[in-house]
Design an enzyme around this catalytic site. Structure first.
Site, PDB file in Angstrom:
ATOM      1  N   ASP A  96       0.802  -0.998   0.404  1.00 15.12           N
ATOM      2  CA  ASP A  96      -0.074  -0.153   0.431  1.00 15.12           C
ATOM      3  C   ASP A  96       0.911   1.110  -0.021  1.00 15.12           C
ATOM      4  O   ASP A  96       1.650   1.567   0.672  1.00 15.12           O
ATOM      5  CB  ASP A  96      -1.021  -0.153   1.171  1.00 15.12           C
ATOM      6  CG  ASP A  96      -2.242   0.489   1.330  1.00 15.12           C
ATOM      7  OD1 ASP A  96      -2.192   1.631  -0.092  1.00 15.12           O
ATOM      8  OD2 ASP A  96      -3.059   0.204   1.907  1.00 15.12           O
ATOM      9  N   ASP A 197      -3.009   5.035  -2.997  1.00 16.67           N
ATOM     10  CA  ASP A 197      -3.950   5.267  -1.710  1.00 16.67           C
ATOM     11  C   ASP A 197      -4.604   6.683  -2.414  1.00 16.67           C
ATOM     12  O   ASP A 197      -3.918   7.541  -2.876  1.00 16.67           O
ATOM     13  CB  ASP A 197      -3.098   5.625  -0.162  1.00 16.67           C
ATOM     14  CG  ASP A 197      -4.255   6.647   0.696  1.00 16.67           C
ATOM     15  OD1 ASP A 197      -5.289   5.341   1.288  1.00 16.67           O
ATOM     16  OD2 ASP A 197      -3.770   7.525   1.225  1.00 16.67           O
ATOM     17  N   GLU A 252      -6.747   3.101  -5.143  1.00 17.76           N
ATOM     18  CA  GLU A 252      -8.172   4.041  -4.887  1.00 17.76           C
ATOM     19  C   GLU A 252      -8.578   5.239  -5.259  1.00 17.76           C
ATOM     20  O   GLU A 252      -8.073   6.366  -4.989  1.00 17.76           O
ATOM     21  CB  GLU A 252      -7.849   3.586  -3.717  1.00 17.76           C
ATOM     22  CG  GLU A 252      -9.531   3.939  -1.914  1.00 17.76           C
ATOM     23  CD  GLU A 252      -8.726   5.415  -0.730  1.00 17.76           C
ATOM     24  OE1 GLU A 252      -9.344   4.422  -0.279  1.00 17.76           O
ATOM     25  OE2 GLU A 252      -7.777   5.161  -0.944  1.00 17.76           O
ATOM     26  N   HIS A 326     -10.606  -1.349   5.408  1.00 16.49           N
ATOM     27  CA  HIS A 326     -10.229  -0.933   6.773  1.00 16.49           C
ATOM     28  C   HIS A 326     -10.756  -0.037   7.393  1.00 16.49           C
ATOM     29  O   HIS A 326     -10.989   0.734   8.248  1.00 16.49           O
ATOM     30  CB  HIS A 326      -8.654  -0.957   6.993  1.00 16.49           C
ATOM     31  CG  HIS A 326      -8.246  -0.148   5.902  1.00 16.49           C
ATOM     32  ND1 HIS A 326      -8.581  -0.630   4.725  1.00 16.49           N
ATOM     33  CD2 HIS A 326      -7.411   0.835   5.981  1.00 16.49           C
ATOM     34  CE1 HIS A 326      -7.911   0.789   3.932  1.00 16.49           C
ATOM     35  NE2 HIS A 326      -7.357   1.326   5.393  1.00 16.49           N
ATOM     36  N   ASP A 327     -11.230   0.610   6.639  1.00 19.97           N
ATOM     37  CA  ASP A 327     -12.439   1.353   6.160  1.00 19.97           C
ATOM     38  C   ASP A 327     -13.777   1.888   6.331  1.00 19.97           C
ATOM     39  O   ASP A 327     -14.503   2.771   6.348  1.00 19.97           O
ATOM     40  CB  ASP A 327     -11.825   2.695   4.728  1.00 19.97           C
ATOM     41  CG  ASP A 327     -10.472   3.167   5.043  1.00 19.97           C
ATOM     42  OD1 ASP A 327     -10.099   3.677   5.738  1.00 19.97           O
ATOM     43  OD2 ASP A 327     -10.124   3.350   3.995  1.00 19.97           O
TER      44      ASP A 327
END
Ligand code: TEU
Length: 555
Positions: A96, A197, A252, A326-327
């Site tokens: 990431d 990200d 993302e 995870h968000d």
């Protein structure tokens, strides 16, 4: 067709996956220990959330050194061993990478804040006060202003996220060069790709100005989403790093529509392999606001899925398919029944997800049906976004019970609780004190799932294996049938020779539909152990029943 069109990915949130040294914090040796498990599941690609050194204001998304591993996770040697073991299992690994911002502890920022003339002075966005006020009235994604005053430099710096996460200025060519060199270094370490990200935020629209704040979306994002040079910057990364190293990438994309997402992922543009989009996960926001008790309607979800399935195919792009990460809260708690029908509900989600076009991502714990944490006290939360939101809600006069109920529904910590491996203390995640407490008691662990041929895990195994076996998963077009039906979802994917159909009852009451629609089909996946219930002209879908069928295309 690329290998990743038929592959399935798995997201690991390392700090909550497997601890190996009793410090309550998941680590790389823990991941290595669990690679055989992921191999058994059948996945071919892993996305690891950030493991770089970080002061941890945002669980590692605030990076203070891009070119090593945070000692809490292990060493670079451990990391390389993990890569080698994964590769022996034919599993590829994506790191990431957070390129929109760094930590305030990053040496670039420490240098930048010193004065207005140092070599790093323009690595970030600095601005003077405007009439004694913050430079613009934008809102941070973590509540409050996007601007923070710095005493040392006597200016404000921009942070779209948490205040310790200043935004990088990609228009600076020296910065771009340093970032590309860092990415090349990771490629040399042998990694297979990157999850990037908020990558569509890296190019800012200059000059900055105030916004109307008339809607929740009018918060400043017009200045930083899909900015003027974002495609150029991605093409640069692709040309210098991704293409020569045969890398797999997933971007993302925050607040991006179908057309932009198509542009980022159309192979002709040489940018990203695929992208995460979030419209389907805003379905339960009230008037676009996240921190509310949301309602969810099935026709609205169908409309969003249809828009992205049809739209991305038209744009020649590629979707990353996911229900949570995870968000996000856990999808069974959010959209279905995580109690009495928890197994059926998670299997329904798997069937609906795997029938779509794109590369499916399983977030750790989904394969055993993990659910929201249901914390009852603000002190149980670790996440700054959630804690800031709680404080903001309280300040706006929302009572404690409501604010806590909203966090139970929306907080990211719901998906960040430790993985449930077995029934030893802390579910076998750690022998120490976990960094985040486990949520509600849970009867199902990995150990139980592996012993049960009817488990959720077994269904994911089946679906993962089915995708490469039937081309229609990859190339079939998309048709949502009965889009206004409020309880049953029925869609089809069709290619020249085959039809794939998904039926899913999103309600707790039985629903009858025409049995004729099942003719000449073969059952590929089902979330009830016995067959479909057919009586005369009708078949009945029991509570949360879902099925995936394939048949021959009738010309
Ligand atoms: O998240 C991007 C993002 O837009 C978030 O605002 C997301 O919508 C929010 O966290 C949902 O609650 C990425 C990372 O995945 C996230 O963990 C980081 O906090 C964020 O970037 C900043 O790096």
């Amino acid at each position: 067709m690329a290998w990743w069109h038929t592959a399935t990915a798995y997201q690991i949130y390392p700090r909550s996956f497997q601890d190996s040294n009793g410090d309550g914090f998941g680590d790389i040796p823990g991941i290595i220990r669990r690679l055989p498990y992921l191999h058994e599941l059948g996945i071919q690609l892993i996305w690891l959330t950030p493991m770089y050194p970080s002061p941890g204001y945002d669980n590692g998304y605030d990076i203070s050194d891009y070119q090593t591993i945070d000692p809490r996770y292990g060493t670079l040697t451990d990391f390389k061993e993990m890569l080698a073991v994964a590769h022996r299992y034919h599993i590829r690994i994506m790191m990431d990478l957070v390129l929109n911002h760094t930590s305030t502890e990053h040496p670039w920022f420490k240098a930048s804040r010193q004065d207005k003339t140092n070599p790093y002075a323009d690595f970030y966005f600095w601005a003077d006060a405007a009439a004694g006020q913050v430079p613009t009235n934008w809102l941070s994604r973590f509540s409050g202003s996007t601007w923070e005053w710095d005493d040392q430099r006597q200016q404000y710096y921009l942070h779209i996220f948490e205040q310790h996460m200043p935004d990088l200025n990609w228009d600076n060519p020296v910065l771009r060069k340093k970032i590309l060199a860092m990415m090349a270094w990771w490629a040399e370490q042998g990694i297979d790709g990157f999850r990037l990200d908020v990558i569509n935020m890296i190019s800012k629209r200059i000059p900055f100005g105030n916004v109307s704040r008339a809607t929740p979306q009018d918060d400043g994002r017009a200045y930083y989403i899909n900015g003027p040079h974002v495609h150029h910057y991605l093409q640069l990364m692709n040309q210098k790093i991704f293409a020569p190293n045969h890398m797999i990438t997933v971007g993302e994309l925050a607040s991006a529509g179908v057309a932009e997402t198509g542009e980022f992922t159309n192979p002709a543009n040489h940018e990203l392999a695929m992208a995460f989009s979030f419209e389907h996960l805003k379905i339960d926001y009230t008037d676009g606001r996240k921190w509310t008790l949301g309602q969810f309607s099935l026709p609205a979800l169908k409309a969003v899925l249809t828009k992205w399935q049809v739209g991305i195919a038209r744009e020649h792009g590629w979707n990353a398919l996911f229900w949570t990460n995870h968000d996000q809260p856990r999808a069974i708690s959010r959209f279905l029944n995580d109690d009495r029908y928890r197994i059926e509900s998670q299997k329904l989600l798997a069937i609906v997800q795997f029938g779509l076009q794109g590369t499916p991502y399983i977030y750790q714990g989904e394969e055993i049906g993990m659910r929201n944490a249901y914390f009852t006290n603000i002190d149980q939360y670790d996440d700054r976004e959630s804690r800031n939101a709680y404080a903001a809600m309280r300040q706006e006069g929302v009572d404690t019970a409501t604010a806590l109920a909203i966090l139970q529904q929306k907080s990211r910590d719901n998906a960040r609780t430790p993985m449930h491996w077995n029934h030893t203390p802390n579910y076998g995640f750690t022998t120490g004190t976990p960094w985040l407490q486990p949520g509600l008691d849970d009867p199902v662990t990995v150990k139980d799932a592996l012993a049960d041929p009817q488990s959720i895990f077994a269904l994911y195994q089946q679906l993962i294996a089915a995708r490469p076996a039937y081309p229609v998963f990859t190339d079939g077009d998309f048709h949502m049938l009965a889009p206004d039906d409020t309880t049953v979802m029925h869609y089809q994917r069709r290619n020249q020779t085959a039809v794939l159909s998904v039926w899913a009852n999103w309600s707790g009451t039985p629903q009858s539909r025409r049995a004729a629609d099942l003719r000449n089909t073969r059952l590929l996946a089902h979330n009830y152990p016995d067959g479909l219930q057919i009586a005369g002209e009708l078949f009945t879908l029991r509570p949360y029943e879902a099925v995936l069928l394939v048949g021959k295309q009738v010309q």
